[in-house]
Design a protein around this motif. Structure first.
Motif, PDB file in Angstrom:
ATOM      1  N   ILE A   1       0.644  -1.240  -0.061  1.00  0.00           N
ATOM      2  CA  ILE A   1      -0.147   0.018   0.057  1.00  0.00           C
ATOM      3  C   ILE A   1       0.681   1.174   0.282  1.00  0.00           C
ATOM      4  O   ILE A   1       1.934   1.475   1.300  1.00  0.00           O
ATOM      5  CB  ILE A   1      -0.738  -0.093   1.082  1.00  0.00           C
ATOM      6  N   HIS A   2       0.645   1.858  -1.221  1.00  0.00           N
ATOM      7  CA  HIS A   2       1.722   3.230  -0.836  1.00  0.00           C
ATOM      8  C   HIS A   2       1.466   4.372  -0.849  1.00  0.00           C
ATOM      9  O   HIS A   2       1.240   5.894  -0.997  1.00  0.00           O
ATOM     10  CB  HIS A   2       2.697   3.471  -2.302  1.00  0.00           C
ATOM     11  N   ARG A   3      -0.214   4.868  -1.327  1.00  0.00           N
ATOM     12  CA  ARG A   3      -1.015   5.709  -1.649  1.00  0.00           C
ATOM     13  C   ARG A   3      -1.502   5.921  -0.368  1.00  0.00           C
ATOM     14  O   ARG A   3      -3.133   5.497  -0.117  1.00  0.00           O
ATOM     15  CB  ARG A   3      -1.896   5.931  -2.983  1.00  0.00           C
ATOM     16  N   PHE A   4      -1.677   6.254   0.487  1.00  0.00           N
ATOM     17  CA  PHE A   4      -1.606   6.797   1.854  1.00  0.00           C
ATOM     18  C   PHE A   4      -1.064   7.644   2.331  1.00  0.00           C
ATOM     19  O   PHE A   4      -0.544   8.030   2.814  1.00  0.00           O
ATOM     20  CB  PHE A   4      -2.049   5.231   2.980  1.00  0.00           C
ATOM     21  N   ARG A   5      -2.642   8.519   3.846  1.00  0.00           N
ATOM     22  CA  ARG A   5      -1.569   9.135   4.503  1.00  0.00           C
ATOM     23  C   ARG A   5      -2.140   9.004   6.317  1.00  0.00           C
ATOM     24  O   ARG A   5      -2.775   8.350   6.430  1.00  0.00           O
ATOM     25  CB  ARG A   5      -2.858  10.445   4.114  1.00  0.00           C
ATOM     26  N   THR A   6      -1.454   9.665   6.800  1.00  0.00           N
ATOM     27  CA  THR A   6      -2.082   9.042   8.249  1.00  0.00           C
ATOM     28  C   THR A   6      -2.143  10.681   8.639  1.00  0.00           C
ATOM     29  O   THR A   6      -1.109  11.382   8.904  1.00  0.00           O
ATOM     30  CB  THR A   6      -0.500   8.568   9.066  1.00  0.00           C
ATOM     31  N   ASN A   7      -2.899  10.763   9.858  1.00  0.00           N
ATOM     32  CA  ASN A   7      -3.234  12.067  10.588  1.00  0.00           C
ATOM     33  C   ASN A   7      -2.677  11.810  11.790  1.00  0.00           C
ATOM     34  O   ASN A   7      -2.734  10.851  12.656  1.00  0.00           O
ATOM     35  CB  ASN A   7      -4.428  13.007  10.462  1.00  0.00           C
TER      36      ASN A   7
ATOM     37  N   ILE B   1      -0.238  11.365  21.656  1.00  0.00           N
ATOM     38  CA  ILE B   1      -0.411  11.067  20.198  1.00  0.00           C
ATOM     39  C   ILE B   1      -1.262  10.440  20.101  1.00  0.00           C
ATOM     40  O   ILE B   1      -1.542   9.134  20.454  1.00  0.00           O
ATOM     41  CB  ILE B   1       1.051  11.035  19.225  1.00  0.00           C
ATOM     42  N   THR B   2      -2.024  10.788  18.998  1.00  0.00           N
ATOM     43  CA  THR B   2      -3.109   9.615  18.332  1.00  0.00           C
ATOM     44  C   THR B   2      -2.800   9.791  16.122  1.00  0.00           C
ATOM     45  O   THR B   2      -2.818  11.067  16.219  1.00  0.00           O
ATOM     46  CB  THR B   2      -4.505   9.673  18.422  1.00  0.00           C
ATOM     47  N   PHE B   3      -3.128   8.532  16.233  1.00  0.00           N
ATOM     48  CA  PHE B   3      -3.419   8.422  14.667  1.00  0.00           C
ATOM     49  C   PHE B   3      -4.065   8.209  13.835  1.00  0.00           C
ATOM     50  O   PHE B   3      -4.739   6.415  14.958  1.00  0.00           O
ATOM     51  CB  PHE B   3      -1.916   8.538  13.661  1.00  0.00           C
TER      52      PHE B   3
ATOM     53  N   GLY C   1     -13.686   4.583   2.594  1.00  0.00           N
ATOM     54  CA  GLY C   1     -13.507   5.159   2.919  1.00  0.00           C
ATOM     55  C   GLY C   1     -13.069   5.282   4.674  1.00  0.00           C
ATOM     56  O   GLY C   1     -13.697   6.379   5.623  1.00  0.00           O
ATOM     57  N   PHE C   2     -12.073   4.451   5.250  1.00  0.00           N
ATOM     58  CA  PHE C   2     -12.723   3.950   6.677  1.00  0.00           C
ATOM     59  C   PHE C   2     -11.055   4.000   7.354  1.00  0.00           C
ATOM     60  O   PHE C   2     -10.229   3.407   6.095  1.00  0.00           O
ATOM     61  CB  PHE C   2     -12.785   2.693   6.960  1.00  0.00           C
ATOM     62  N   HIS C   3      -9.977   4.080   7.898  1.00  0.00           N
ATOM     63  CA  HIS C   3      -9.120   4.328   9.014  1.00  0.00           C
ATOM     64  C   HIS C   3      -8.716   2.322   8.672  1.00  0.00           C
ATOM     65  O   HIS C   3      -9.419   1.639   8.812  1.00  0.00           O
ATOM     66  CB  HIS C   3      -8.673   4.634  10.099  1.00  0.00           C
ATOM     67  N   VAL C   4      -7.257   2.196   8.278  1.00  0.00           N
ATOM     68  CA  VAL C   4      -7.227   1.353   8.495  1.00  0.00           C
ATOM     69  C   VAL C   4      -5.882   0.572   9.535  1.00  0.00           C
ATOM     70  O   VAL C   4      -6.307  -0.272   9.706  1.00  0.00           O
ATOM     71  CB  VAL C   4      -6.211   0.320   6.567  1.00  0.00           C
ATOM     72  N   CYS C   5      -5.751   1.712   9.995  1.00  0.00           N
ATOM     73  CA  CYS C   5      -5.391   1.658  11.651  1.00  0.00           C
ATOM     74  C   CYS C   5      -5.561   2.731  12.168  1.00  0.00           C
ATOM     75  O   CYS C   5      -5.049   3.509  11.798  1.00  0.00           O
ATOM     76  CB  CYS C   5      -3.841   0.568  11.306  1.00  0.00           C
ATOM     77  N   ARG C   6      -4.767   2.288  13.354  1.00  0.00           N
ATOM     78  CA  ARG C   6      -5.232   2.938  14.412  1.00  0.00           C
ATOM     79  C   ARG C   6      -4.894   2.989  15.457  1.00  0.00           C
ATOM     80  O   ARG C   6      -4.549   1.950  16.240  1.00  0.00           O
ATOM     81  CB  ARG C   6      -6.854   3.248  15.127  1.00  0.00           C
ATOM     82  N   GLY C   7      -3.629   3.831  16.560  1.00  0.00           N
ATOM     83  CA  GLY C   7      -2.820   3.953  17.194  1.00  0.00           C
ATOM     84  C   GLY C   7      -2.739   5.586  18.008  1.00  0.00           C
ATOM     85  O   GLY C   7      -3.729   6.061  17.479  1.00  0.00           O
ATOM     86  N   GLY C   8      -2.378   5.284  18.807  1.00  0.00           N
ATOM     87  CA  GLY C   8      -1.988   6.677  19.912  1.00  0.00           C
ATOM     88  C   GLY C   8      -1.345   6.142  21.310  1.00  0.00           C
ATOM     89  O   GLY C   8      -0.789   5.206  21.492  1.00  0.00           O
ATOM     90  N   ARG C   9      -0.992   6.921  21.880  1.00  0.00           N
ATOM     91  CA  ARG C   9      -0.207   7.233  23.121  1.00  0.00           C
ATOM     92  C   ARG C   9      -1.637   6.615  24.765  1.00  0.00           C
ATOM     93  O   ARG C   9      -2.858   7.922  24.338  1.00  0.00           O
ATOM     94  CB  ARG C   9       0.288   8.390  23.715  1.00  0.00           C
ATOM     95  N   TYR C  10      -1.131   5.589  25.859  1.00  0.00           N
ATOM     96  CA  TYR C  10      -2.411   5.219  26.603  1.00  0.00           C
ATOM     97  C   TYR C  10      -1.819   5.722  27.858  1.00  0.00           C
ATOM     98  O   TYR C  10      -1.561   4.681  28.061  1.00  0.00           O
ATOM     99  CB  TYR C  10      -2.857   4.501  26.080  1.00  0.00           C
ATOM    100  N   ASP C  11      -0.824   6.871  28.443  1.00  0.00           N
ATOM    101  CA  ASP C  11      -0.497   6.392  29.235  1.00  0.00           C
ATOM    102  C   ASP C  11      -0.946   6.031  30.501  1.00  0.00           C
ATOM    103  O   ASP C  11      -0.465   5.489  31.533  1.00  0.00           O
ATOM    104  CB  ASP C  11       0.361   7.596  30.252  1.00  0.00           C
ATOM    105  N   GLY C  12      -2.198   6.118  31.398  1.00  0.00           N
ATOM    106  CA  GLY C  12      -2.652   6.075  32.169  1.00  0.00           C
ATOM    107  C   GLY C  12      -2.652   4.393  32.238  1.00  0.00           C
ATOM    108  O   GLY C  12      -3.802   3.641  33.308  1.00  0.00           O
ATOM    109  N   LEU C  13      -2.876   3.703  31.735  1.00  0.00           N
ATOM    110  CA  LEU C  13      -3.884   2.617  31.430  1.00  0.00           C
ATOM    111  C   LEU C  13      -3.320   1.568  31.946  1.00  0.00           C
ATOM    112  O   LEU C  13      -3.857   0.732  32.645  1.00  0.00           O
ATOM    113  CB  LEU C  13      -3.838   1.636  30.230  1.00  0.00           C
TER     114      LEU C  13
END
Lengths: 420, 210
Positions: free
Chosen positions: A157-163, A280-282, A290-302
């Motif tokens: 997969i090459h045509r992608f963008r991550t927020n 951070i989240t992404f 039309g939907f995100h294919v992956c999702r992540g972020g920082r969760y320091d309290g867990l």
């Protein structure tokens, strides 16, 4: 509805995979496993169900409602895992707290959510992801995002963008307002819609100060390149908010150094799941989906909910969603279909072919001659071998060039070239 | 990707929406044909004409990058999209209405209020917030008839001028929400084609400000 009418059905939101689809899924999982391992992540294998109390720790009410729950014989509530992050945090918090840090884990496993199936994601679906525990640095954040980007590229997969978002910025600004979780989620929803009117309306309802309101109104529009951080800095003098921006700038600089910043767009208005994430989240978005294919972020309290607290960051990729976008080349047909008599020489020949890495299917329905060749062609097999039952050192080979008789020795010599 | 796709609602909002896009610099020649796809003359946008209630679905799935839908339809669909711009067209209100005899009734004291509506999600949400036990009867049209024929006690429906209510001998009891047409943006597309989408939003916003 009686039992027999359900016997042949599957519950809504489940599926069976076989043939190319099953092979493609495993192929993708192997690629991901390889990428994760190459960055030093090691596999964690977790139970499919646990106590509901564990799994619901830190989960949003939405996710809690989506969990499949049931009881054990003592009346304790169990649940199927709705994600892999919380169980990983439990393991680390309760068992691995005295190990050298950081810990790097990857997982590939099924999770279960009672929600409407959408874009490849069903009620049981596979997540592949990583968790980096014990570091709160920008380097850790950048690494996790880089692994996500590397994983997408490895999948072809090459045509992608991550927020790239930073919920710590908004959280710092809102801290002095002391909002309840319900109020926070109203604001989160309005900002998440990028709807100015709705944001205004919510701000008025929550009676926030003009300084906070001004910042919150600007946040949905803080989307673009690194320059948006300069605009964001003008919105607050709050040291924690400024520190959050500085942290984000460092993450971005590290991604530039890694050569992947072209795939990253900053969006400070991305504040979904604010109760869960702390930094951070992404989300990664791919052309054609039309939907995100992956999702992540920082969760320091867990992790702290389960024992010793430590910072943590990770991401999860939906394997079935990735399958909608990328199709690995799958060949299911065997290399050889072989009619073998009961002579040991025939089985030895098949074993020899397997040892060369060829897949060999033995005919077990007793077909021979034209019938066997027709079956082999229908299956897409490259070669069909039939022994001469009277003299099991002679074989009739049928391939794209036609049929011819070969001795066993000639066959073994030729076989070496079939693997390519 | 060359053209951005825009899902527009067929029906009363369509001409207003196309006029707005024309003012923003994306002119079209739409001749009320049966065509469902329509390119603007600059070649930047491709309009797809779909049923109004389907617009949020097209946008959420990314089958259309942009869309135009009323807030009423959008909230009822609960689709997860960006909605960065109110377009100032298609203004209306979602109201609770009933026969004149319903005025002054304390609905909280009634065990079961029957309500007919095209907006079951929004209606249910409203009654829950108000502490009213309601039985929602979902219909897909001619809502005003429901009270006359005894299907429901009250209705939740859209009002533009109020004429339809009056003609069916109904009066407004409460406003549930104000609505206007919104520009919708697919979340993935917003990131993938950020620059192109920002251009469309800016030009629409300028057209609205003029």
């Amino acid at each position: 509805m009686n039992g027999s009418s359900l016997r042949r059905q599957l519950p809504h939101g489940l599926t069976d995979l076989f043939f190319e689809q099953a092979a493609a899924k495993v192929a993708l999982e192997r690629i991901l496993e390889h990428i994760f391992e190459s960055w030093g992540y090691r596999r964690i294998i977790l139970p499919t169900f646990e106590y509901y109390d564990s799994l619901s720790t830190g989960a949003s009410t939405d996710l809690q409602e989506e969990m499949y729950r049931f009881f054990d014989r003592e009346g304790k509530t169990l649940a199927l895992r709705p994600d892999m992050t919380v169980p990983t945090a439990r393991v680390v918090g309760t068992k691995l707290y005295d190990q050298p840090l950081p810990l790097r884990f990857f997982y590939i496993g099924n999770v279960f959510r009672y929600e409407e199936p959408q874009a490849g994601r069903r009620r049981e679906f596979t997540q592949a992801g990583i968790e980096l525990l014990g570091s709160g640095t920008p380097e850790a954040d950048a690494e996790v995002l880089s692994v996500a980007i590397a994983a997408l590229k490895a999948l072809g997969i090459h045509r992608f963008r991550t927020n790239l978002g930073q919920v710590a910025f908004l959280k710092a600004i809102l801290k002095e307002a002391n909002l309840s979780n319900g109020e926070l989620s109203q604001l989160e929803q309005a900002i998440g819609h990028k709807n100015d009117t709705e944001v205004d309306h919510t701000l008025k309802k929550l009676r926030l100060t003009e300084e906070i309101s001004h910042a919150v109104r600007a946040i949905p529009h803080l989307c673009g390149g690194i320059e948006v951080l300069e605009e964001a800095k003008k919105l607050s003098q709050n040291p924690a908010a400024l520190q959050a921006l500085d942290h984000l700038a460092q993450v971005y600089a590290l991604l530039e150094a890694e050569g992947v910043a072209e795939h990253v767009i900053i969006d400070l208005g991305e504040v979904r799941s604010m109760a869960y994430y702390t930094g951070i989240t992404f989300h990664a978005y791919v052309e054609g989906l039309g939907f995100h294919v992956c999702r992540g972020g920082r969760y320091d309290g867990l992790v702290g909910n389960f024992g010793r607290d430590m910072p943590a960051v990770g991401f999860a990729l939906g394997v079935e969603r990735a399958m909608l976008i990328t199709k690995p080349q799958i060949r299911l047909a065997p290399d050889i279909i072989m009619k073998a008599c009961r002579h040991p020489a025939c089985h030895a020949l098949a074993a020899k072919a397997r040892s060369l890495g060829l897949s060999v299917e033995i005919e077990v329905l007793g077909r021979q001659g034209e019938e066997l060749i027709a079956y082999g062609q229908a299956k897409g097999a490259t070669r069909i071998l039939a022994c001469d039952e009277n003299s099991p050192t002679n074989y009739l080979l049928t391939d794209a060039r036609g049929s011819r008789w070969l001795s066993r020795q000639q066959l073994e010599e030729e076989m070496a070239s079939w693997t390519s | 990707m060359d053209k951005l796709t825009v899902a527009l609602p067929k029906g009363r909002l369509l001409n207003e929406a196309l006029a707005l896009f024309t003012r923003a610099g994306y002119p079209t020649h739409y001749t009320n044909s049966r065509r469902l796809l329509l390119d603007d003359e600059t070649g930047s946008l491709r309009f797809m004409l779909v049923k109004p209630v389907d617009v949020p679905t097209y946008v959420e799935y990314g089958a259309a990058v942009l869309g135009v839908a009323g807030e009423d339809v959008l909230r009822e669909s609960a689709r997860d999209v960006y909605e960065p711009l109110g377009l100032g067209i298609g203004k209306c209100r979602l109201v609770l209405a009933g026969p004149p005899s319903a005025k002054g009734r304390n609905l909280r004291l009634e065990p079961n209020v029957r309500v007919a509506t095209k907006y079951p999600r929004l209606a249910r949400q409203y009654f829950q917030e108000q502490g009213i036990s309601a039985e929602i009867i979902p219909l897909s049209g001619s809502i005003e008839l429901a009270t006359t024929v005894g299907l429901a006690d009250l209705v939740v429906d859209l009002v533009q001028t109020g004429r339809t209510l009056k003609e069916n001998n109904l009066i407004e009891l409460a406003t549930i929400m104000e609505s206007q047409a919104m520009l919708l943006v697919n979340r993935a597309s917003h990131k993938l084609y950020f620059e192109a989408i920002r251009e469309v939003i800016n030009r629409l916003a300028q057209a609205l400000a003029r």
